[in-house]
Design a protein around this motif. Structure first.
Motif, PDB file in Angstrom:
ATOM      1  N   TRP A 259     -27.194  11.137  28.278  1.00 61.72           N
ATOM      2  CA  TRP A 259     -26.683  12.108  28.309  1.00 61.72           C
ATOM      3  C   TRP A 259     -27.335  13.267  28.919  1.00 61.72           C
ATOM      4  O   TRP A 259     -26.568  13.905  29.258  1.00 61.72           O
ATOM      5  CB  TRP A 259     -25.322  11.689  27.558  1.00 61.72           C
TER       6      TRP A 259
ATOM      7  N   LEU B  30     -27.464  15.359  31.896  1.00 61.53           N
ATOM      8  CA  LEU B  30     -26.805  16.474  32.471  1.00 61.53           C
ATOM      9  C   LEU B  30     -27.516  17.493  32.768  1.00 61.53           C
ATOM     10  O   LEU B  30     -27.221  18.611  33.485  1.00 61.53           O
ATOM     11  CB  LEU B  30     -25.749  16.617  30.857  1.00 61.53           C
TER      12      LEU B  30
ATOM     13  N   HIS C  83     -20.336  12.497  34.148  1.00 61.09           N
ATOM     14  CA  HIS C  83     -20.812  14.274  34.147  1.00 61.09           C
ATOM     15  C   HIS C  83     -19.642  14.959  35.157  1.00 61.09           C
ATOM     16  O   HIS C  83     -18.613  15.833  35.159  1.00 61.09           O
ATOM     17  CB  HIS C  83     -21.971  14.306  34.336  1.00 61.09           C
TER      18      HIS C  83
ATOM     19  N   MET D 155     -21.129  19.552  26.932  1.00 56.60           N
ATOM     20  CA  MET D 155     -21.450  20.196  29.306  1.00 56.60           C
ATOM     21  C   MET D 155     -22.331  21.163  28.990  1.00 56.60           C
ATOM     22  O   MET D 155     -23.212  20.706  30.065  1.00 56.60           O
ATOM     23  CB  MET D 155     -20.109  19.825  29.665  1.00 56.60           C
TER      24      MET D 155
END
Length: 246
Positions: free
Chosen positions: A11, A15, A164, A196
């Motif tokens: 993740w 990202l 995302h 994020m």
């Protein structure tokens, strides 16, 4: 626990390279890097995005179009013109592929200096590459999954980059707060963007698209920018001077 850590690494790793390389470098070019470092970053983006790898060329152009046409019928992704998030994702995929494979004409202002490594992109975006990563993810889960519910995370590993994207491009235009009144629906998703890595400060970014730091208020900590500052300090990249006006 191993599966959870694996998903977290994918993740935040995927990202980071989407934010650092595809967004801030390819689309907005807020810093420069050498050609060898650029090639290394292409490869790292492929490793961390895996089966959902996005080309810097296709992403960079499409994101510039998003800024130019935000919340209009020409926007590649907008809740204002798509019935639901799945319709938006499908339209975005189609436009991205058309751009990346050069099937449609693109205004020169959107292509200027966007990094492109055709040979690598053709491989990294190929069905073989995507299926290879999917096979590796399944094998990893087969070895380390210890409970049935952990398998629910497997589809997320397949579609990490689109997930995302939809968080910012759909929810970041519907939910959140604004620091700046804009002629678009961009919002900041979180006061502290733990999820994020700074991309959630979407309203700030639409106001100051050329700034490497997406945070504006003291509590808006842009984790990606902090990493960029370190990379700049050690000479891996070179931050450009921040323009006075956009």
């Amino acid at each position: 626990m191993t599966i959870i850590l694996f998903v977290i690494v994918l993740w935040y790793g995927g990202l980071f390279f989407q934010s650092f390389f595809l967004h801030r470098y390819a689309a907005h070019q807020v810093f420069t890097m050498s050609k060898p470092m650029e090639r290394i970053t292409f490869i790292l983006t492929w490793i961390f995005q895996g089966s959902s790898y996005l080309s810097a060329y296709g992403y960079g152009i499409m994101h510039r179009m998003h800024h130019a046409y935000t919340d209009t019928e020409h926007d590649p992704h907008s809740p204002s013109y798509d019935a639901n998030l799945f319709a938006m994702m499908w339209k975005t995929k189609t436009i991205y592929q058309d751009i990346n494979q050069e099937r449609i004409p693109v205004d020169a202002r959107f292509t200027k200096n966007v990094p492109q490594w055709k040979v690598f992109d053709n491989f990294a975006s190929s069905r073989f590459s995507r299926l290879l990563w999917i096979g590796l993810y399944i094998a990893f889960f087969s070895v380390f999954a210890t409970a049935w519910w952990q398998w629910l995370f497997l589809p997320i590993t397949f579609l990490m980059a689109p997930i995302h994207g939809v968080i910012i491009n759909w929810f970041g235009h519907i939910y959140g707060y604004v620091n700046f009144k804009m002629k678009n629906t961009s919002k900041n998703l979180f006061r502290f963007d733990f999820l994020m890595m700074g991309e959630g400060y979407h309203n700030n970014h639409h106001k100051y698209a050329s700034r490497p730091n997406f945070g504006v208020k003291w509590y808006e900590i842009d984790v990606t920018y902090l990493i960029i500052k370190v990379l700049d300090a050690v000479g891996i990249i070179q931050l450009k001077p921040i323009p006075v006006k956009n």
